[in-house]
Write a protein that holds these residues in place. Structure first.
Motif, PDB file in Angstrom:
ATOM      1  N   MET A   1     -10.675  -5.652  -7.105  1.00  0.00           N
ATOM      2  CA  MET A   1     -11.451  -4.483  -6.827  1.00  0.00           C
ATOM      3  C   MET A   1     -10.608  -3.569  -5.934  1.00  0.00           C
ATOM      4  O   MET A   1     -10.049  -4.000  -4.937  1.00  0.00           O
ATOM      5  N   ARG A   2     -10.505  -2.357  -6.305  1.00  0.00           N
ATOM      6  CA  ARG A   2      -9.804  -1.372  -5.481  1.00  0.00           C
ATOM      7  C   ARG A   2     -10.827  -0.620  -4.629  1.00  0.00           C
ATOM      8  O   ARG A   2     -11.911  -0.298  -5.096  1.00  0.00           O
ATOM      9  N   ILE A   3     -10.436  -0.334  -3.414  1.00  0.00           N
ATOM     10  CA  ILE A   3     -11.293   0.426  -2.505  1.00  0.00           C
ATOM     11  C   ILE A   3     -10.504   1.648  -2.063  1.00  0.00           C
ATOM     12  O   ILE A   3      -9.339   1.541  -1.685  1.00  0.00           O
ATOM     13  N   HIS A   4     -11.138   2.798  -2.128  1.00  0.00           N
ATOM     14  CA  HIS A   4     -10.488   4.054  -1.755  1.00  0.00           C
ATOM     15  C   HIS A   4     -11.269   4.710  -0.627  1.00  0.00           C
ATOM     16  O   HIS A   4     -12.487   4.596  -0.545  1.00  0.00           O
ATOM     17  N   GLU A   5     -10.540   5.399   0.216  1.00  0.00           N
ATOM     18  CA  GLU A   5     -11.166   6.173   1.291  1.00  0.00           C
ATOM     19  C   GLU A   5     -10.939   7.651   0.994  1.00  0.00           C
ATOM     20  O   GLU A   5      -9.793   8.080   0.788  1.00  0.00           O
ATOM     21  N   ILE A   6     -11.999   8.412   0.960  1.00  0.00           N
ATOM     22  CA  ILE A   6     -11.900   9.849   0.696  1.00  0.00           C
ATOM     23  C   ILE A   6     -11.515  10.544   1.999  1.00  0.00           C
ATOM     24  O   ILE A   6     -12.186  10.411   3.017  1.00  0.00           O
ATOM     25  N   LEU A   7     -10.424  11.289   1.954  1.00  0.00           N
ATOM     26  CA  LEU A   7      -9.892  11.922   3.164  1.00  0.00           C
ATOM     27  C   LEU A   7      -9.959  13.440   3.122  1.00  0.00           C
ATOM     28  O   LEU A   7      -9.619  14.096   4.101  1.00  0.00           O
ATOM     29  N   ASP A   8     -10.400  13.999   2.019  1.00  0.00           N
ATOM     30  CA  ASP A   8     -10.397  15.455   1.854  1.00  0.00           C
ATOM     31  C   ASP A   8     -11.235  16.204   2.883  1.00  0.00           C
ATOM     32  O   ASP A   8     -10.941  17.354   3.192  1.00  0.00           O
ATOM     33  N   PHE A   9     -12.263  15.585   3.390  1.00  0.00           N
ATOM     34  CA  PHE A   9     -13.155  16.292   4.296  1.00  0.00           C
ATOM     35  C   PHE A   9     -12.628  16.345   5.731  1.00  0.00           C
ATOM     36  O   PHE A   9     -13.191  17.036   6.564  1.00  0.00           O
ATOM     37  N   HIS A  10     -11.538  15.647   6.018  1.00  0.00           N
ATOM     38  CA  HIS A  10     -10.999  15.621   7.380  1.00  0.00           C
ATOM     39  C   HIS A  10     -10.247  16.905   7.701  1.00  0.00           C
ATOM     40  O   HIS A  10      -9.677  17.554   6.831  1.00  0.00           O
ATOM     41  N   TRP A  76       2.974 -13.470  -7.173  1.00  0.00           N
ATOM     42  CA  TRP A  76       2.043 -12.688  -6.340  1.00  0.00           C
ATOM     43  C   TRP A  76       2.096 -11.222  -6.739  1.00  0.00           C
ATOM     44  O   TRP A  76       3.162 -10.642  -6.921  1.00  0.00           O
ATOM     45  N   ASN A  77       0.930 -10.598  -6.860  1.00  0.00           N
ATOM     46  CA  ASN A  77       0.852  -9.183  -7.253  1.00  0.00           C
ATOM     47  C   ASN A  77       0.248  -8.293  -6.173  1.00  0.00           C
ATOM     48  O   ASN A  77      -0.165  -7.181  -6.439  1.00  0.00           O
ATOM     49  N   GLY A  78       0.185  -8.815  -4.951  1.00  0.00           N
ATOM     50  CA  GLY A  78      -0.344  -8.019  -3.847  1.00  0.00           C
ATOM     51  C   GLY A  78      -1.795  -8.277  -3.540  1.00  0.00           C
ATOM     52  O   GLY A  78      -2.327  -7.767  -2.550  1.00  0.00           O
ATOM     53  N   VAL A  79      -2.452  -9.074  -4.374  1.00  0.00           N
ATOM     54  CA  VAL A  79      -3.879  -9.342  -4.188  1.00  0.00           C
ATOM     55  C   VAL A  79      -4.074 -10.397  -3.112  1.00  0.00           C
ATOM     56  O   VAL A  79      -3.373 -11.409  -3.078  1.00  0.00           O
TER      57      VAL A  79
END
Length: 85
Positions: A1-10, A76-79
């Motif tokens: 599962m990828r998790i993203h943080e929206i930063l545009d509003f900063h 290993w793939n980073g997970v």
């Protein structure tokens, strides 16, 4: 599962030095995924110096310490696999 943080509003007030932080964070992730955990730790620490409360950097610093002591398998793939709740 990828998790993203929206930063545009900063802005500079809500996230000072955002471009500098992101530059260091991206470098840290490249080092981490390249299995260069010592360099990744240093880069995550640089990013965290710009935003001391950043929990993601702190988490990756811990993971790097783990992998320096117990390297991941060759495939290993980073997970990061959680083994407990």
């Amino acid at each position: 599962m990828r998790i993203h943080e929206i930063l545009d509003f900063h802005d500079e007030k809500s996230f000072p030095q955002l471009p500098e932080f992101l530059q260091r964070y991206r470098l840290a992730m490249d080092e981490y995924l390249g299995r260069r955990f010592k360099d990744a730790t240093a880069a995550f620490e640089e990013a965290r110096s710009l935003r001391p409360e950043d929990k993601v950097c702190a988490m990756y610093i811990e993971r790097c310490a783990h992998y320096l002591n117990e390297p991941p398998p060759p495939d290993w793939n980073g997970v990061w696999v959680l083994s407990e709740k």
